[in-house]
Design an enzyme around this catalytic site. Structure first.
Site, mmCIF file in Angstrom:
data_model
loop_
_atom_site.group_PDB
_atom_site.id
_atom_site.type_symbol
_atom_site.label_atom_id
_atom_site.label_comp_id
_atom_site.label_asym_id
_atom_site.label_seq_id
_atom_site.Cartn_x
_atom_site.Cartn_y
_atom_site.Cartn_z
ATOM 1 C CB CYS A 1 -0.921 0.004 1.221
ATOM 2 S SG CYS A 1 -1.949 1.494 1.332
ATOM 3 C CD GLU B 1 -1.422 -1.865 -4.055
ATOM 4 O OE1 GLU B 1 -0.493 -1.596 -4.859
ATOM 5 O OE2 GLU B 1 -1.231 -2.124 -2.856
#
Length: 221
Positions: A2, A103
């Site tokens: 992340c 992402e």
């Protein structure tokens, strides 16, 4: 993994949802990046308090704060063993509120950013760890976001995802009475059926871009 996320919910809503107090102010953030100051929630004297931490954990023994760039995430499977995370896991756990995270997926045309969020569109909380680094000139409180294997919704984009804590598990995560061994069961992928994802603008590629335009492809649907 992340490496970017957002938080653009009103502070009053966050305080009510996560049951904490915060003396500062927050502004809508659409592209939060490593090394920036972020909102985190800790347990303190039986209450939840909002704090401002630097994203990217800097261990107390580190001689260079740049190590924080390498510690924006911590693999939940090994935090009980790694020297940088073992002590924080025992006594310095935090919640990191969020409205969604990004992402990137490798495609023929290049890397396409995706935004992951709850189907309910409500804010949620990452499981985080924090620690305190200091020298003669300054003190820095920094944090990291735990990761686990990706769920079915996320795995075609990335094989890892943040550890997202359900509301019923947040108190156990913050409580000083919780034994680290008992918290291991929380390190599992968030249910796919409760999440959504959407391709978003390439604007997110630069942390200089901090506007809602990043989510324009999502909001236009």
């Amino acid at each position: 993994m992340c490496g970017r996320y957002s938080l653009f919910e009103d502070l009053n809503v966050l305080e009510e949802m996560f049951e904490f107090e915060y003396e500062g102010e927050i502004v809508p953030r659409y592209n939060i990046a490593p090394s920036q100051k972020i909102l985190a929630i800790i347990g303190e004297s039986g209450k939840r308090k909002g704090r401002e931490f630097r994203w990217g954990l800097i261990p107390p023994w580190s001689k260079d704060i740049k190590i924080g760039y390498k510690m924006i995430n911590a693999r939940s499977e090994t935090i009980a063993e790694k020297p940088s995370f073992k002590k924080p896991f025992e006594s310095k756990r935090c919640l990191i509120p969020c409205t969604g995270y990004y992402e990137w997926k490798k495609e023929e045309s290049g890397k396409q950013p995706y935004f992951f969020y709850l189907s309910s569109k409500e804010p949620f909380a990452f499981a985080g760890l924090y620690d305190v680094w200091k020298n003669k000139e300054e003190t820095i409180v920094s944090c990291t976001i735990l990761t686990c294997s990706a769920n079915e919704k996320a795995q075609d984009v990335h094989d890892r995802m943040p550890v997202i804590l359900k509301k019923k598990d947040q108190e156990a995560w913050l409580s000083s009475k919780s034994a680290p061994a008992d918290l291991q069961e929380l390190f599992k992928p968030y249910p796919s059926k409760e999440m959504d994802k959407a391709a978003v603008s390439q604007l997110v590629n630069s942390p200089k871009n901090e506007t809602a335009e990043i989510l324009a492809p999502l909001n236009s649907k």
